[in-house]
Design a protein around this motif. Structure first.
Motif, PDB file in Angstrom:
ATOM      1  N   GLU A  43       0.839  -1.199   0.000  1.00 15.39           N
ATOM      2  CA  GLU A  43       0.000   0.000   0.000  1.00 15.39           C
ATOM      3  C   GLU A  43       0.875   1.250   0.000  1.00 15.39           C
ATOM      4  N   LYS A  44       2.074   1.098   0.570  1.00 12.96           N
ATOM      5  CA  LYS A  44       3.095   2.130   0.493  1.00 12.96           C
ATOM      6  C   LYS A  44       4.229   1.627  -0.388  1.00 12.96           C
ATOM      7  N   ASN A  45       4.860   2.559  -1.098  1.00  9.84           N
ATOM      8  CA  ASN A  45       5.992   2.224  -1.956  1.00  9.84           C
ATOM      9  C   ASN A  45       7.280   2.701  -1.290  1.00  9.84           C
ATOM     10  N   ILE A  46       8.223   1.790  -1.145  1.00 10.23           N
ATOM     11  CA  ILE A  46       9.439   2.095  -0.398  1.00 10.23           C
ATOM     12  C   ILE A  46      10.660   1.738  -1.236  1.00 10.23           C
ATOM     13  N   LEU A  47      11.599   2.671  -1.293  1.00  8.74           N
ATOM     14  CA  LEU A  47      12.890   2.412  -1.922  1.00  8.74           C
ATOM     15  C   LEU A  47      13.905   2.137  -0.817  1.00  8.74           C
ATOM     16  N   VAL A  48      14.577   1.005  -0.897  1.00  9.06           N
ATOM     17  CA  VAL A  48      15.603   0.646   0.077  1.00  9.06           C
ATOM     18  C   VAL A  48      16.978   0.834  -0.561  1.00  9.06           C
ATOM     19  N   ASP A  49      17.648   1.899  -0.157  1.00  8.18           N
ATOM     20  CA  ASP A  49      18.995   2.244  -0.624  1.00  8.18           C
ATOM     21  C   ASP A  49      19.020   2.644  -2.099  1.00  8.18           C
ATOM     22  N   LEU A  63      14.653   3.609 -12.439  1.00 12.05           N
ATOM     23  CA  LEU A  63      13.622   3.691 -11.416  1.00 12.05           C
ATOM     24  C   LEU A  63      12.365   4.367 -11.969  1.00 12.05           C
ATOM     25  N   LYS A  64      12.571   5.409 -12.762  1.00 12.31           N
ATOM     26  CA  LYS A  64      11.433   6.093 -13.393  1.00 12.31           C
ATOM     27  C   LYS A  64      10.634   5.165 -14.286  1.00 12.31           C
ATOM     28  N   SER A  65      11.318   4.236 -14.933  1.00 10.33           N
ATOM     29  CA  SER A  65      10.614   3.315 -15.825  1.00 10.33           C
ATOM     30  C   SER A  65       9.779   2.291 -15.065  1.00 10.33           C
ATOM     31  N   GLU A  66      10.049   2.143 -13.766  1.00 12.09           N
ATOM     32  CA  GLU A  66       9.326   1.177 -12.947  1.00 12.09           C
ATOM     33  C   GLU A  66       8.220   1.810 -12.120  1.00 12.09           C
ATOM     34  N   ILE A  67       8.415   3.074 -11.729  1.00 17.39           N
ATOM     35  CA  ILE A  67       7.447   3.718 -10.839  1.00 17.39           C
ATOM     36  C   ILE A  67       7.519   5.230 -11.037  1.00 17.39           C
ATOM     37  N   ASP A  68       6.384   5.889 -10.959  1.00 13.69           N
ATOM     38  CA  ASP A  68       6.373   7.343 -10.908  1.00 13.69           C
ATOM     39  C   ASP A  68       7.072   7.751  -9.609  1.00 13.69           C
ATOM     40  N   LEU A  69       8.146   8.493  -9.714  1.00 10.89           N
ATOM     41  CA  LEU A  69       8.927   8.828  -8.519  1.00 10.89           C
ATOM     42  C   LEU A  69       8.076   9.490  -7.439  1.00 10.89           C
ATOM     43  N   GLU A  70       7.064  10.232  -7.862  1.00 10.29           N
ATOM     44  CA  GLU A  70       6.196  10.895  -6.883  1.00 10.29           C
ATOM     45  C   GLU A  70       5.388   9.886  -6.067  1.00 10.29           C
ATOM     46  N   GLU A  71       5.323   8.656  -6.546  1.00 15.60           N
ATOM     47  CA  GLU A  71       4.585   7.620  -5.827  1.00 15.60           C
ATOM     48  C   GLU A  71       5.435   6.897  -4.782  1.00 15.60           C
ATOM     49  N   ILE A  72       6.717   7.224  -4.708  1.00 12.99           N
ATOM     50  CA  ILE A  72       7.566   6.643  -3.659  1.00 12.99           C
ATOM     51  C   ILE A  72       7.221   7.322  -2.338  1.00 12.99           C
ATOM     52  N   ASP A  73       6.724   6.539  -1.399  1.00 14.76           N
ATOM     53  CA  ASP A  73       6.279   7.099  -0.123  1.00 14.76           C
ATOM     54  C   ASP A  73       7.423   7.296   0.860  1.00 14.76           C
ATOM     55  N   TYR A  74       8.359   6.352   0.874  1.00 11.70           N
ATOM     56  CA  TYR A  74       9.461   6.420   1.829  1.00 11.70           C
ATOM     57  C   TYR A  74      10.754   5.956   1.154  1.00 11.70           C
ATOM     58  N   ILE A  75      11.861   6.483   1.645  1.00 15.40           N
ATOM     59  CA  ILE A  75      13.190   5.998   1.256  1.00 15.40           C
ATOM     60  C   ILE A  75      13.895   5.518   2.515  1.00 15.40           C
ATOM     61  N   ILE A  76      14.439   4.318   2.451  1.00 15.77           N
ATOM     62  CA  ILE A  76      15.224   3.770   3.552  1.00 15.77           C
ATOM     63  C   ILE A  76      16.706   3.871   3.178  1.00 15.77           C
ATOM     64  N   ILE A  77      17.490   4.504   4.019  1.00 17.98           N
ATOM     65  CA  ILE A  77      18.947   4.511   3.841  1.00 17.98           C
ATOM     66  C   ILE A  77      19.537   3.684   4.977  1.00 17.98           C
ATOM     67  N   HIS A  84      26.193   3.165  -1.352  1.00 21.22           N
ATOM     68  CA  HIS A  84      24.766   2.916  -1.135  1.00 21.22           C
ATOM     69  C   HIS A  84      23.921   4.177  -1.327  1.00 21.22           C
ATOM     70  N   SER A  85      24.512   5.311  -1.034  1.00 23.17           N
ATOM     71  CA  SER A  85      23.740   6.563  -1.030  1.00 23.17           C
ATOM     72  C   SER A  85      24.086   7.486  -2.191  1.00 23.17           C
ATOM     73  N   GLY A  86      24.907   7.027  -3.115  1.00 23.20           N
ATOM     74  CA  GLY A  86      25.452   7.914  -4.138  1.00 23.20           C
ATOM     75  C   GLY A  86      24.445   8.575  -5.058  1.00 23.20           C
ATOM     76  N   ALA A  87      23.256   8.011  -5.165  1.00 22.76           N
ATOM     77  CA  ALA A  87      22.233   8.599  -6.045  1.00 22.76           C
ATOM     78  C   ALA A  87      21.245   9.474  -5.293  1.00 22.76           C
ATOM     79  N   ILE A  88      21.396   9.561  -3.973  1.00 26.18           N
ATOM     80  CA  ILE A  88      20.343  10.186  -3.176  1.00 26.18           C
ATOM     81  C   ILE A  88      20.204  11.685  -3.460  1.00 26.18           C
ATOM     82  N   VAL A  89      21.311  12.380  -3.693  1.00 25.25           N
ATOM     83  CA  VAL A  89      21.230  13.831  -3.909  1.00 25.25           C
ATOM     84  C   VAL A  89      20.410  14.140  -5.152  1.00 25.25           C
ATOM     85  N   ASP A  90      20.726  13.462  -6.251  1.00 25.84           N
ATOM     86  CA  ASP A  90      19.996  13.732  -7.493  1.00 25.84           C
ATOM     87  C   ASP A  90      18.569  13.212  -7.434  1.00 25.84           C
TER      88      ASP A  90
END
Length: 398
Positions: A43-49, A63-77, A84-90
């Motif tokens: 029911e929630k969409n979560i990205l882990v790392d 990631l965009k091809s799999e899910i609308d980024l706006e639909e990601i509810d939480y990010i787990i770092i 592991h975190s190199g893409a987080i800024v962009d």
């Protein structure tokens, strides 16, 4: 490209076939690696790392091809290290309000690396949980010093998946994703190399954390680490191996390491190897020239060994720089309950062997009183000392 892990959980990471070193050039990679990130869709969409910075744009586009980024509810770092975190800024530039769940120390490491970004951090600690819908939740488990202060793991109920971050991983590229699809010999070797060269200094913490995870009493169907193969076939096999490796691990093996100037020290090394096989035919013997062999591969063999012999000629009232650097690394890995002996050649002053003895003792080894110190080149009188040296390495006495 996503790959199905289980039910509504997909792998969305990056397989790096060309990677040949890690932690700068401090860790050698022989069989590629991967940065594993995971997308959970309940029911929630979560990205882990996420993935390492060089691959951040490809990761985000995939990631965009799999899910609308706006639909990601939480990010787990789970861990703030850049692989592991190199893409987080962009990624956060595109979805800046998305809540990030991590430890308090992870905020420090993320802000230390990327600056204060005014992200929506949510601090978690062991036992905290996050409801993700459909009767499932994420349970957080801090994994301090495995291998950073900020590290944690996440357990997903319902699907019984442990996202273990750096614990239980390997630097090993497996296109087929799972341990039952990987070469079992390479998988075991790379998992042990990873433990020996990165996690061994934290073995007491590993033992405690294994007890804590097992003590949760939850079923674990999949262990999904941040590097290498995902464990789905008997996943607890890697937990059992970690328990053994953390307990001053050794096998019936003696490893001989050295460097040489004019081959005299080489002759002693080879004679020690022959004598080990003579006195104990079932004992595995490995011999490595430090200057010609990858240091991480050598350390994996030291990890397996009950005893080592280390050799260097004397140069400049000291030992060769190759051996000195290797011994510095050896000390940092904090091996326990292993024996050692020293040997080497000299021409004038002959301090090298004593330097080796002192450095081996400083690294925590039980060092033999017997050593071989040969002037110029070893002769029969030097080789006559080898049986006693080997006997001291093979001794079972404390």
């Amino acid at each position: 490209m996503k790959k199905l892990v289980k039910n509504n959980v997909d792998w969305v990471g990056y397989i790096d076939w060309e990677l040949d070193s890690f932690h700068g050039d401090d860790y050698s990679i022989m069989n590629g690696s991967s940065q594993n990130a995971y997308l959970i869709r309940e029911e929630k969409n979560i990205l882990v790392d996420t993935v390492w910075a060089p691959h951040r744009f490809e990761f985000i586009e995939n990631l965009k091809s799999e899910i609308d980024l706006e639909e990601i509810d939480y990010i787990i770092i789970n861990h703030g290290e850049i692989d592991h975190s190199g893409a987080i800024v962009d990624l956060m530039k595109l979805i800046p309000e998305t809540p990030i769940y991590c430890t308090a120390n992870a905020i420090k490491s993320l802000e230390g690396q990327y600056g204060k970004q005014d992200w929506n951090f949510n601090v978690v600690k062991t036992g905290d949980s996050l409801d993700i819908g459909n009767g499932k939740s994420l349970i957080f488990v801090e994994m301090k010093m495995l291998h950073w202060p900020d590290s944690m793991a996440v357990y997903m109920t319902g699907d019984n998946i442990l996202f273990s971050n750096d614990a239980f991983g390997q630097h090993y590229a497996v296109e087929e994703l799972f341990n039952d699809k990987a070469d079992p010999c390479l998988l075991d070797r790379e998992a042990m190399k990873y433990y020996a060269n990165i996690l061994n200094p934290f073995s007491p913490l590993v033992s405690k954390k294994i007890e804590e995870v097992v003590g949760l009493g939850v079923p674990i169907d999949i262990i999904a680490p941040s590097h290498g193969a995902i464990w789905r076939d008997n996943p607890l096999q890697i937990v059992e191996k970690y328990a053994k490796w953390a307990d001053a691990y050794s096998e019936d093996q003696v490893t001989i390491v050295f460097d040489t100037m004019w081959e005299g020290t080489t002759k002693i090394a080879y004679e020690i190897a022959r004598e080990v096989s003579k006195q104990s035919p079932d004992t595995i013997v490995k011999v490595f020239n430090i200057a010609k062999t990858d240091k991480n591969e050598i350390m994996t063999e030291v990890f397996k060994s009950k005893a080592i012999a280390v050799g260097s000629p004397t140069v400049g009232n000291n030992i060769l720089s190759t051996v000195a650097g290797w011994l510095h690394f050896l000390k940092s890995l904090k091996f326990k309950n292993k024996r050692a002996a020293a040997f080497g050649c000299y021409g004038w002053s002959g301090e090298g062997v004593q330097v080796l003895v002192e450095k081996l003792e400083d690294a925590g080894f039980k060092v033999s009183d017997v050593n071989i110190k040969s002037m110029w080149n070893p002769d029969e009188s030097d080789f006559e000392k080898v049986p006693e040296l080997v006997s001291s390495l093979l001794s079972q006495e404390d």
